[in-house]
Design a protein around this motif. Structure first.
Motif, PDB file in Angstrom:
ATOM      1  N   UNK A  34      74.235  -1.026  41.426  1.00  0.00           N
ATOM      2  CA  UNK A  34      72.981  -1.005  42.053  1.00  0.00           C
ATOM      3  C   UNK A  34      72.923  -2.025  43.468  1.00  0.00           C
ATOM      4  N   UNK A  35      73.469  -3.231  43.052  1.00  0.00           N
ATOM      5  CA  UNK A  35      73.377  -3.929  44.278  1.00  0.00           C
ATOM      6  C   UNK A  35      74.145  -3.579  45.495  1.00  0.00           C
ATOM      7  N   UNK A  36      75.318  -2.873  45.251  1.00  0.00           N
ATOM      8  CA  UNK A  36      76.396  -2.233  46.150  1.00  0.00           C
ATOM      9  C   UNK A  36      75.543  -1.226  46.965  1.00  0.00           C
ATOM     10  N   UNK A  37      74.596  -0.335  46.198  1.00  0.00           N
ATOM     11  CA  UNK A  37      74.014   0.800  46.846  1.00  0.00           C
ATOM     12  C   UNK A  37      73.101   0.364  47.866  1.00  0.00           C
ATOM     13  N   UNK A  38      72.113  -0.518  47.079  1.00  0.00           N
ATOM     14  CA  UNK A  38      71.011  -1.389  48.034  1.00  0.00           C
ATOM     15  C   UNK A  38      71.715  -1.730  49.173  1.00  0.00           C
ATOM     16  N   UNK A  39      72.712  -2.635  48.904  1.00  0.00           N
ATOM     17  CA  UNK A  39      73.189  -3.449  50.271  1.00  0.00           C
ATOM     18  C   UNK A  39      73.685  -2.404  51.319  1.00  0.00           C
ATOM     19  N   UNK A  40      74.380  -1.273  50.908  1.00  0.00           N
ATOM     20  CA  UNK A  40      74.971  -0.451  51.931  1.00  0.00           C
ATOM     21  C   UNK A  40      73.986   0.240  52.634  1.00  0.00           C
ATOM     22  N   UNK A  41      72.751   0.734  52.036  1.00  0.00           N
ATOM     23  CA  UNK A  41      71.540   1.286  52.300  1.00  0.00           C
ATOM     24  C   UNK A  41      70.942   0.409  53.585  1.00  0.00           C
ATOM     25  N   UNK A  42      70.547  -1.068  53.008  1.00  0.00           N
ATOM     26  CA  UNK A  42      70.150  -1.914  53.779  1.00  0.00           C
ATOM     27  C   UNK A  42      70.755  -2.064  55.245  1.00  0.00           C
ATOM     28  N   UNK A  43      72.028  -2.042  55.166  1.00  0.00           N
ATOM     29  CA  UNK A  43      73.134  -2.175  56.274  1.00  0.00           C
ATOM     30  C   UNK A  43      73.125  -0.982  56.922  1.00  0.00           C
ATOM     31  N   UNK A  44      72.533   0.137  56.525  1.00  0.00           N
ATOM     32  CA  UNK A  44      72.558   1.563  57.351  1.00  0.00           C
ATOM     33  C   UNK A  44      74.089   2.054  57.253  1.00  0.00           C
ATOM     34  N   UNK A  45      74.807   1.722  56.057  1.00  0.00           N
ATOM     35  CA  UNK A  45      75.982   2.454  55.849  1.00  0.00           C
ATOM     36  C   UNK A  45      75.851   3.801  54.984  1.00  0.00           C
ATOM     37  N   UNK A  46      76.604   4.487  55.053  1.00  0.00           N
ATOM     38  CA  UNK A  46      76.706   6.016  54.177  1.00  0.00           C
ATOM     39  C   UNK A  46      77.425   5.282  52.785  1.00  0.00           C
ATOM     40  N   UNK A  47      77.174   5.744  51.715  1.00  0.00           N
ATOM     41  CA  UNK A  47      77.835   5.398  50.206  1.00  0.00           C
ATOM     42  C   UNK A  47      78.153   6.425  49.761  1.00  0.00           C
ATOM     43  N   UNK A  48      79.603   6.669  49.271  1.00  0.00           N
ATOM     44  CA  UNK A  48      80.048   7.725  48.621  1.00  0.00           C
ATOM     45  C   UNK A  48      80.828   7.278  47.482  1.00  0.00           C
ATOM     46  N   UNK A  63      83.093   6.340  55.977  1.00  0.00           N
ATOM     47  CA  UNK A  63      83.291   5.060  56.614  1.00  0.00           C
ATOM     48  C   UNK A  63      82.466   3.867  56.658  1.00  0.00           C
ATOM     49  N   UNK A  64      81.643   4.174  55.625  1.00  0.00           N
ATOM     50  CA  UNK A  64      80.626   3.239  54.955  1.00  0.00           C
ATOM     51  C   UNK A  64      81.013   2.318  53.620  1.00  0.00           C
ATOM     52  N   UNK A  65      80.595   2.577  52.728  1.00  0.00           N
ATOM     53  CA  UNK A  65      80.841   1.998  51.438  1.00  0.00           C
ATOM     54  C   UNK A  65      81.694   3.091  50.461  1.00  0.00           C
TER      55      UNK A  65
END
Length: 444
Positions: A34-48, A63-65
């Motif tokens: 959860x923390x990783x997904x939230x952090x990636x979204x807040x930083x404007x990164x795509x998460x896969x 090229x994000x998380x």
């Protein structure tokens, strides 16, 4: 040669299409996920999320998380049901091989499996992995619940009664609406299968497919492998037998068939075919004639799963079952007219119709045609030709295998595709779980 052989496909092909991620995270538990997904979204990164990296496509590229789910592999809950089935909740990152072992230790098993057990359960269901059997669906049809982390970092439970539309894409949606943290499967008491593997003339196979006592309907699990440039095939009929049945495979015979011939010698023949393409026809003919029959009884996972070590590329299409024979005839004609040489057998499997929005078997009894090419041989003209041939029959590409279709064509092939697009947009309006490949598939 009793079986085909394996590759590390996502690394073999899609590496060239994948970007270098800014963050690579192996969450140890759901809180860290959860923390990783939230952090990636807040930083404007795509998460896969990455399971076992088994897909032949860049579906997990980012090229994000990059989230690796291997540590989310706990066996959480076992709940027997009144109908004799059992609901088992497991971490989404558990590999199928480990899942099968854990189920067997509890006297349980999955109704059907594919022939590889290296995938994570999350990756297998999300890309539509399937086995074979006229009365059985793919792995995602065995999913009765899912827990996922949304783009906002919320943990959501989804099942047919709760968040039913989200559930549709949680169990088969290429990770497009969230990251799976756990999956609930409906499993059955463990069972044994009798495996009968025999070489047959291809025409005998095709003539015997249909009817209530035919090869497809008359067996719990039926598949065959056609050797291009020949009229020969290897048939595999697997049927349930009583638990007390004993007919083990001789370990020496098993090693000779599955390791020496299917992997060692098969690697050599593919190398020879690469160096001297004109030998391919003779090699396939020799391999088809050299096949020997075998019959044995073993626990179902040992029958379903085969060792596969020779590297290849693969494309697989689902066609209406009644279109299989003419489609194969067209592929055969193209191969002979084109001069393309293919040392890998074509794999044919079957599945029941289902109602999953993005299932390749949605709404129709299905035959799967999987074409392979050795990693060192050219593949594109062959695969594109097959893609064009199956298009006339409404062929749907396996979500984890190579293909060239995009949203406009996919929307014609799947009756609920617009619903999938809508739910994806509602669940992830900012595209946190997207990448360029998914954007092409879904159209945004």
């Amino acid at each position: 040669m009793g079986h085909l052989s394996d590759s590390a496909p996502w690394r073999n092909w899609a590496r060239t299409a994948s970007a270098t991620p800014q963050r690579v995270v192996h969450p140890a538990d759901q809180d860290e996920l959860v923390e990783t997904v939230r952090g990636g979204a807040e930083d404007g990164l795509q998460v896969r999320a990455v399971g076992a990296g088994h897909s032949f496509t860049p579906v997990a590229a980012s090229d994000g998380v990059h989230l690796h789910l291997d540590r989310l592999n706990a066996f959480e809950r076992v709940a027997p049901q009144p109908d004799g089935t059992t609901h088992v909740t497991v971490g989404a990152g558990i590999r199928l091989g480990a899942l099968n072992a854990e189920l067997a230790a509890r006297g349980l098993g999955m109704r059907n499996l594919g022939d590889i057990d290296k995938q994570s359960i999350a990756g297998a269901i999300s890309t539509g992995t399937h086995g074979t059997g006229a009365r059985l669906g793919g792995l995602a049809t065995q999913v009765v619940g899912a827990r996922l982390v949304t783009a906002k970092g919320d943990v959501v439970e989804a099942c047919p009664e709760t968040n039913p539309e989200l559930f549709e894409l949680a169990r088969l949606g290429l990770g497009s609406v969230g990251v799976l943290s756990a999956v609930t499967l409906e499993v059955v008491p463990a069972f044994k299968l009798e495996a009968v593997e025999e070489p047959w003339p291809l025409d005998r196979v095709l003539e015997g497919l249909d009817g209530p006592d035919g090869l497809v309907e008359g067996n719990d699990h039926f598949e065959f492998y056609w050797f291009p440039h020949t009229r020969r095939a290897l048939t595999k009929r697997n049927n349930r037998v009583p638990d007390e049945t004993e007919r083990p495979l001789n370990p020496v015979r098993g090693w000779v068939d599955d390791e020496l011939l299917s992997n060692g010698l098969f690697a050599v023949t593919n190398t020879v075919a690469t160096i001297a393409p004109r030998t391919t026809v003779g090699i396939n003919g020799l391999a088809a004639r050299a096949l020997s029959s075998r019959r044995f009884v073993a626990p179902a996972p040992e029958v379903f799963v085969s060792p596969r070590r020779v590297r290849f590329r693969e494309m697989e299409y689902a066609v209406p079952r009644d279109q299989l024979v003419p489609v194969l005839a067209e592929i055969d004609r193209w191969l002979e007219a084109s001069g393309q040489r293919v040392p890998f057998p074509v794999e044919i499997r079957f599945a029941a119709a289902d109602d999953l929005w993005l299932s390749t078997a949605h709404g129709r009894e299905t035959a799967y045609i999987a074409v392979h090419q050795y990693i060192r041989l050219p593949y594109e003209s062959y695969f594109r030709a097959v893609e064009q041939i199956v298009a006339a029959s409404g062929g749907r590409p396996h979500w984890g295998k190579m293909h060239w279709l995009e949203a406009d064509r996919l929307s014609e092939l799947y009756p609920r595709f617009a619903d999938a697009q809508r739910v994806r947009q509602q669940a992830d309006p900012d595209g946190v779980f997207s990448n360029p490949y998914l954007a092409r598939l879904f159209g945004a």
